[in-house]
Each structure stands twice: as structure tokens, then as C-alpha cells.
Motif scaffolding. Sequence first.
Motif, PDB file in Angstrom:
ATOM      1  N   ILE A  53      27.580  32.094  29.388  1.00  8.84           N
ATOM      2  CA  ILE A  53      28.639  32.910  28.599  1.00  8.84           C
ATOM      3  C   ILE A  53      29.395  33.682  29.425  1.00  8.84           C
ATOM      4  CG2 ILE A  53      28.886  34.521  26.868  1.00  8.84           C
ATOM      5  CD1 ILE A  53      26.168  33.560  25.861  1.00  8.84           C
ATOM      6  N   ILE A  54      29.085  34.231  30.415  1.00  7.96           N
ATOM      7  CA  ILE A  54      29.879  35.181  31.515  1.00  7.96           C
ATOM      8  C   ILE A  54      30.735  34.314  32.043  1.00  7.96           C
ATOM      9  CG2 ILE A  54      29.685  36.556  33.442  1.00  7.96           C
ATOM     10  CD1 ILE A  54      26.957  37.593  32.584  1.00  7.96           C
ATOM     11  N   ASN A  55      30.476  33.265  32.639  1.00  4.70           N
ATOM     12  CA  ASN A  55      31.458  32.545  33.242  1.00  4.70           C
ATOM     13  C   ASN A  55      32.504  31.976  32.277  1.00  4.70           C
ATOM     14  OD1 ASN A  55      32.285  30.608  35.328  1.00  4.70           O
ATOM     15  ND2 ASN A  55      31.437  28.678  34.238  1.00  4.70           N
ATOM     16  N   LYS A  56      32.066  31.480  31.056  1.00 10.40           N
ATOM     17  CA  LYS A  56      33.163  31.193  29.960  1.00 10.40           C
ATOM     18  C   LYS A  56      34.294  32.256  29.608  1.00 10.40           C
ATOM     19  CE  LYS A  56      30.776  27.349  27.841  1.00 10.40           C
ATOM     20  NZ  LYS A  56      30.228  26.777  26.862  1.00 10.40           N
ATOM     21  N   SER A  57      33.627  33.584  29.976  1.00  8.40           N
ATOM     22  CA  SER A  57      34.498  34.811  29.644  1.00  8.40           C
ATOM     23  C   SER A  57      35.412  34.912  30.871  1.00  8.40           C
ATOM     24  CB  SER A  57      33.558  36.063  29.390  1.00  8.40           C
ATOM     25  OG  SER A  57      33.090  36.461  30.622  1.00  8.40           O
ATOM     26  N   GLY A  58      35.332  34.225  31.882  1.00  7.39           N
ATOM     27  CA  GLY A  58      36.093  34.627  33.169  1.00  7.39           C
ATOM     28  C   GLY A  58      35.752  35.692  33.831  1.00  7.39           C
TER      29      GLY A  58
ATOM     30  N   LEU B 209      32.894  35.867  36.031  1.00  2.00           N
ATOM     31  CA  LEU B 209      31.994  35.611  36.856  1.00  2.00           C
ATOM     32  C   LEU B 209      32.757  34.915  38.148  1.00  2.00           C
ATOM     33  CD1 LEU B 209      29.073  35.164  36.902  1.00  2.00           C
ATOM     34  CD2 LEU B 209      29.265  32.804  36.561  1.00  2.00           C
ATOM     35  N   ILE B 210      32.393  35.210  39.514  1.00  2.00           N
ATOM     36  CA  ILE B 210      32.678  35.059  40.766  1.00  2.00           C
ATOM     37  C   ILE B 210      31.581  34.127  41.246  1.00  2.00           C
ATOM     38  CG2 ILE B 210      33.356  35.338  42.956  1.00  2.00           C
ATOM     39  CD1 ILE B 210      34.796  37.965  41.941  1.00  2.00           C
ATOM     40  N   ILE B 211      31.886  32.724  41.572  1.00  2.00           N
ATOM     41  CA  ILE B 211      30.864  31.859  41.932  1.00  2.00           C
ATOM     42  C   ILE B 211      30.935  31.418  43.340  1.00  2.00           C
ATOM     43  CG2 ILE B 211      29.789  29.327  41.562  1.00  2.00           C
ATOM     44  CD1 ILE B 211      31.234  29.585  38.869  1.00  2.00           C
ATOM     45  N   GLY B 212      29.766  31.347  44.026  1.00  4.50           N
ATOM     46  CA  GLY B 212      29.837  31.073  45.295  1.00  4.50           C
ATOM     47  C   GLY B 212      29.706  32.183  46.577  1.00  4.50           C
ATOM     48  N   TYR B 213      29.180  31.805  47.555  1.00  9.71           N
ATOM     49  CA  TYR B 213      28.897  32.667  48.637  1.00  9.71           C
ATOM     50  C   TYR B 213      30.263  33.143  49.366  1.00  9.71           C
ATOM     51  CZ  TYR B 213      27.780  33.883  53.629  1.00  9.71           C
ATOM     52  OH  TYR B 213      27.677  34.621  54.812  1.00  9.71           O
ATOM     53  N   ASN B 214      31.062  32.192  49.482  1.00 11.92           N
ATOM     54  CA  ASN B 214      32.267  32.573  50.106  1.00 11.92           C
ATOM     55  C   ASN B 214      33.263  33.431  49.068  1.00 11.92           C
ATOM     56  OD1 ASN B 214      31.838  31.436  52.519  1.00 11.92           O
ATOM     57  ND2 ASN B 214      32.694  29.302  51.878  1.00 11.92           N
ATOM     58  N   ASN B 215      33.469  33.206  47.784  1.00 10.64           N
ATOM     59  CA  ASN B 215      34.102  33.768  46.730  1.00 10.64           C
ATOM     60  C   ASN B 215      33.701  34.986  46.647  1.00 10.64           C
ATOM     61  OD1 ASN B 215      35.785  31.513  46.718  1.00 10.64           O
ATOM     62  ND2 ASN B 215      34.517  30.705  44.792  1.00 10.64           N
ATOM     63  N   CYS B 216      32.263  35.353  46.468  1.00 12.77           N
ATOM     64  CA  CYS B 216      31.756  36.501  46.313  1.00 12.77           C
ATOM     65  C   CYS B 216      32.316  37.583  47.556  1.00 12.77           C
ATOM     66  CB  CYS B 216      30.438  36.462  46.092  1.00 12.77           C
ATOM     67  SG  CYS B 216      29.907  35.788  44.551  1.00 12.77           S
ATOM     68  N   GLU B 217      32.151  36.991  48.762  1.00 10.48           N
ATOM     69  CA  GLU B 217      32.118  37.679  49.923  1.00 10.48           C
ATOM     70  C   GLU B 217      33.568  38.110  50.027  1.00 10.48           C
ATOM     71  OE1 GLU B 217      31.080  37.624  54.475  1.00 10.48           O
ATOM     72  OE2 GLU B 217      31.384  35.874  53.499  1.00 10.48           O
TER      73      GLU B 217
ATOM     74  N   ASP C 264      32.449  42.416  35.032  1.00  6.58           N
ATOM     75  CA  ASP C 264      32.562  43.164  33.825  1.00  6.58           C
ATOM     76  C   ASP C 264      31.348  43.965  33.992  1.00  6.58           C
ATOM     77  OD1 ASP C 264      33.758  43.689  31.242  1.00  6.58           O
ATOM     78  OD2 ASP C 264      31.628  43.332  30.724  1.00  6.58           O
ATOM     79  N   TYR C 265      31.357  45.595  33.591  1.00 13.10           N
ATOM     80  CA  TYR C 265      30.354  46.410  33.713  1.00 13.10           C
ATOM     81  C   TYR C 265      29.320  46.172  32.611  1.00 13.10           C
ATOM     82  CZ  TYR C 265      27.735  50.912  32.865  1.00 13.10           C
ATOM     83  OH  TYR C 265      26.754  51.883  32.787  1.00 13.10           O
ATOM     84  N   LYS C 266      29.773  45.818  31.248  1.00  9.80           N
ATOM     85  CA  LYS C 266      29.029  45.849  30.101  1.00  9.80           C
ATOM     86  C   LYS C 266      28.180  44.380  30.322  1.00  9.80           C
ATOM     87  CE  LYS C 266      31.389  48.581  26.821  1.00  9.80           C
ATOM     88  NZ  LYS C 266      32.345  48.799  25.513  1.00  9.80           N
ATOM     89  N   LEU C 267      28.818  43.458  30.732  1.00 18.11           N
ATOM     90  CA  LEU C 267      28.072  42.174  30.933  1.00 18.11           C
ATOM     91  C   LEU C 267      26.995  42.359  31.892  1.00 18.11           C
ATOM     92  CD1 LEU C 267      31.007  39.614  30.664  1.00 18.11           C
ATOM     93  CD2 LEU C 267      29.293  40.069  28.984  1.00 18.11           C
TER      94      LEU C 267
END
Length: 111
Positions: A10-15, A17-25, A87-90
Motif C-alpha cells: 500500500i505504501i508503495n502504491k501511494s508513492g 516508498l524508496i526501494i533498494g540499497y542504492n536508492n535509499c542510500e 511519509d511520517y504517518k505511514l
Amino acid sequence: MNNALNFIGIINKSGNLIIGYNNCEKAIKSKVKLFLVIVACDVSENTYELFERLSSSGNFKLVKCFSKKNLGNILGKEEIGVIGIKDYKLSVSMLNKINSGGELYGQDKSI
């Protein structure tokens, strides 16, 4: 935990979410505000230690749970080791689903 995994979808569909090691770093280093980073239980120790160091200066919670395969399956990939929530609430809702709102790795309840 299945409820928490479904919530990641659900979080992913809301936009939010950052996915993956490189993207998060990259997001953390470029000052994108992440409130929660989830690292899979089966990532390498070096990966966990990197995000642990980043969390000390990045002002986000770090949680180690799920497997890479579980995270990947819910997001339509083979394996994913790291995800970040913007997102804080999520993030609060996710923490509650994972840990019933209690302490995580010695950190307080507030984000």
C-alpha cells in the motif's frame, strides 16, 4: 507480520516508498527525508552497518525485519534488501504493525 508486508504494498502504491540499497542510500545522502528504513534480516552485515551509521545522523528509524525474498515478493521483484518510507504517518503505522508501537533496538517510540 503478513499484515505489515501487505501494508508495504500500500505504501508503495501511494508513492511514499524508496526501494533498494542504492536508492535509499542516495536519498539519505541527498537529504531526502526518510522516516523509516527497513533492512531485511538476511542482508550482509556490512549493509546493515552502513544503514546503522546513516541512521545515527539521518534522523530516521532503522528496523531489521522480513527477508529479502518477502520484501521482493510483495513489491514484484525477486529480492529487495532495503526500503525507505518517506511519509511520517505511514512510518508510524508501519512501526505499529511491526512492533505494536514498542521500542526498536533501543530507540524511543517517537520518530
